[in-house]
Design an enzyme around this catalytic site. Structure first.
Site, PDB file in Angstrom:
ATOM      1  N   GLY A 210      -3.971   4.302   0.710  1.00 46.81           N
ATOM      2  CA  GLY A 210      -4.292   3.201  -0.180  1.00 46.81           C
ATOM      3  C   GLY A 210      -3.580   3.392  -1.509  1.00 46.81           C
ATOM      4  O   GLY A 210      -3.178   4.493  -1.876  1.00 46.81           O
ATOM      5  N   CYS A 211      -3.424   2.291  -2.245  1.00 43.73           N
ATOM      6  CA  CYS A 211      -2.699   2.364  -3.520  1.00 43.73           C
ATOM      7  C   CYS A 211      -3.459   3.197  -4.554  1.00 43.73           C
ATOM      8  O   CYS A 211      -2.888   4.109  -5.167  1.00 43.73           O
ATOM      9  CB  CYS A 211      -2.426   0.960  -4.043  1.00 43.73           C
ATOM     10  SG  CYS A 211      -3.849  -0.147  -4.070  1.00 43.73           S
ATOM     11  N   TYR A 212      -4.742   2.895  -4.761  1.00 44.96           N
ATOM     12  CA  TYR A 212      -5.531   3.677  -5.720  1.00 44.96           C
ATOM     13  C   TYR A 212      -5.617   5.159  -5.320  1.00 44.96           C
ATOM     14  O   TYR A 212      -5.410   6.045  -6.160  1.00 44.96           O
ATOM     15  CB  TYR A 212      -6.939   3.106  -5.836  1.00 44.96           C
ATOM     16  CG  TYR A 212      -7.071   1.750  -6.476  1.00 44.96           C
ATOM     17  CD1 TYR A 212      -6.593   1.493  -7.761  1.00 44.96           C
ATOM     18  CD2 TYR A 212      -7.726   0.713  -5.805  1.00 44.96           C
ATOM     19  CE1 TYR A 212      -6.758   0.250  -8.356  1.00 44.96           C
ATOM     20  CE2 TYR A 212      -7.894  -0.536  -6.393  1.00 44.96           C
ATOM     21  CZ  TYR A 212      -7.408  -0.769  -7.667  1.00 44.96           C
ATOM     22  OH  TYR A 212      -7.569  -1.995  -8.248  1.00 44.96           O
ATOM     23  N   PRO A 213      -5.934   5.458  -4.042  1.00 46.22           N
ATOM     24  CA  PRO A 213      -6.011   6.872  -3.663  1.00 46.22           C
ATOM     25  C   PRO A 213      -4.707   7.631  -3.853  1.00 46.22           C
ATOM     26  O   PRO A 213      -4.729   8.829  -4.145  1.00 46.22           O
ATOM     27  CB  PRO A 213      -6.406   6.809  -2.182  1.00 46.22           C
ATOM     28  CG  PRO A 213      -7.150   5.529  -2.049  1.00 46.22           C
ATOM     29  CD  PRO A 213      -6.432   4.583  -2.964  1.00 46.22           C
ATOM     30  N   THR A 214      -3.566   6.960  -3.677  1.00 44.74           N
ATOM     31  CA  THR A 214      -2.286   7.645  -3.876  1.00 44.74           C
ATOM     32  C   THR A 214      -2.227   8.285  -5.258  1.00 44.74           C
ATOM     33  O   THR A 214      -1.844   9.450  -5.409  1.00 44.74           O
ATOM     34  CB  THR A 214      -1.118   6.657  -3.693  1.00 44.74           C
ATOM     35  OG1 THR A 214      -1.101   6.194  -2.333  1.00 44.74           O
ATOM     36  CG2 THR A 214       0.211   7.328  -4.013  1.00 44.74           C
TER      37      THR A 214
END
Length: 341
Positions: free
Chosen positions: A143-147
């Site tokens: 996911g974008c945030y988790p990256t």
């Protein structure tokens, strides 16, 4: 003379045959890629990154065939790699259609990010993760945030500077493109300038943050959407007493991130406490890395205040989605990692 002319004709014919053979080999060497869900935001971005490449052949469905399970199954089993840009349920359905053991699946949904048998598609996660991606046939795109969150915290966990089980808070703001076509339309028609969300504390990215950061505990996650289309900033603020004694200095935290990402092509660590390149020397804009696969990490720390603010900046549609998918595809198919990026 006749023999000489015959030899020349034979030589020319042989050369032409060799060229045709080389052309056939080159054509055969092209990897077939099927983007299931190519009409969506991420799918369109993936296609943009692939369609000009000479080592890739994009195979596609059109019209009603895109929703035909038989047609989809044929494509999924005919390709070298399938990139799934679908909602979770549709992604699960697509994976069930694959019977070809050689098909590489890169799934951009949340369906398999913490599932057994799937490789987490963040090659920079730890020293062995790139090899894990290269060997895998089932890759879950992060996911974008988790990256951003994982890139900031996993090195600290691995180095013993942050203890497992730490209670973290993660703040983040994304461009509205992260919400897909529906949210894009809302913002383009005129919406609030900034909106926080996720107040039920059950955001779909929490499980992968807890698992792949190594923290093992879901953070309090405070996401927001701004009135800009693309880009993202993810923040992890910490008091020094949340860190182990070894991690309670600006230099130790900076050195940890620099060591982990040294030599990485797509992940960079900015100099400690650097602000002179920010807008007006103070403001970090979220869109500086748009249309790239780059991820930029910053450490803003004060030993006097006993606090640190860890910050990640990336393109939510790049390293946070389509760029990461292409990077993972390249690795899994044995192609140059940066091709198309």
């Amino acid at each position: 003379a006749a023999r000489l002319n015959g030899s020349r004709r034979y030589g020319a014919s042989k050369a032409a045959s060799s060229r045709r053979a080389l052309t056939c080999v080159a054509a055969a060497a092209k990897k077939k890629v099927f983007i299931d869900g190519e009409a969506g935001t991420t799918g369109l971005q993936v296609r943009d990154r692939l369609e000009k490449r000479t080592d890739i052949e994009i195979i596609s469905l059109t019209g009603d065939a895109r929703k035909d399970p038989v047609a989809r199954a044929a494509m999924l089993n005919a390709c070298d790699a399938a990139i799934l840009c679908l909602p979770d349920d549709a992604a699960i359905e697509a994976v069930a259609l694959v019977t070809n053991p050689n098909t590489v699946i890169i799934d951009a949904s949340t369906a398999f990010r913490v599932a057994d048998g799937w490789t987490y598609g963040f090659p920079e996660l730890c020293p062995e993760q790139r090899d894990n991606v290269m060997k895998s046939k089932r890759i879950s795109n992060p996911g974008c945030y988790p990256t951003g969150m994982i890139a900031l915290t996993r090195p600290l966990i691995d180095a013993g500077l942050l203890a497992t089980g730490a209670g973290l808070v993660v703040h983040a703001v994304s461009g509205y493109s992260g919400g897909g076509k529906a949210l894009i339309k809302i913002y383009q028609d005129g919406a609030e300038p900034w909106g926080a969300y996720g107040f039920n504390l059950k955001h779909k990215h929490l499980p992968e943050m807890a698992k792949w950061s190594g923290v093992g505990k879901k953070p309090v996650f405070c996401p927001a959407v701004g009135s800009f289309e693309q880009g993202m900033v993810v923040s992890v603020p910490l008091h020094y007493d949340q860190l182990t004694p070894a991690g309670r200095s600006a230099e130790a935290l900076q050195a940890c991130l620099e060591a982990r990402y040294q030599g990485m092509q797509f992940v960079t660590v900015r100099p400690l406490n650097k602000t002179d390149d920010l807008e007006r020397g103070a403001f970090m804009r979220p869109d500086s890395l748009n249309d790239t696969n780059k991820l930029e990490l910053s450490v803003f720390a004060s030993d006097e205040q006993q606090q640190v603010w860890l910050v990640a900046r990336l393109d939510n549609l790049g390293k946070g989605a389509s760029g990461a998918a292409v990077q993972n595809m390249n690795l899994a198919l044995g192609l140059p990692e940066d091709a198309g990026l």
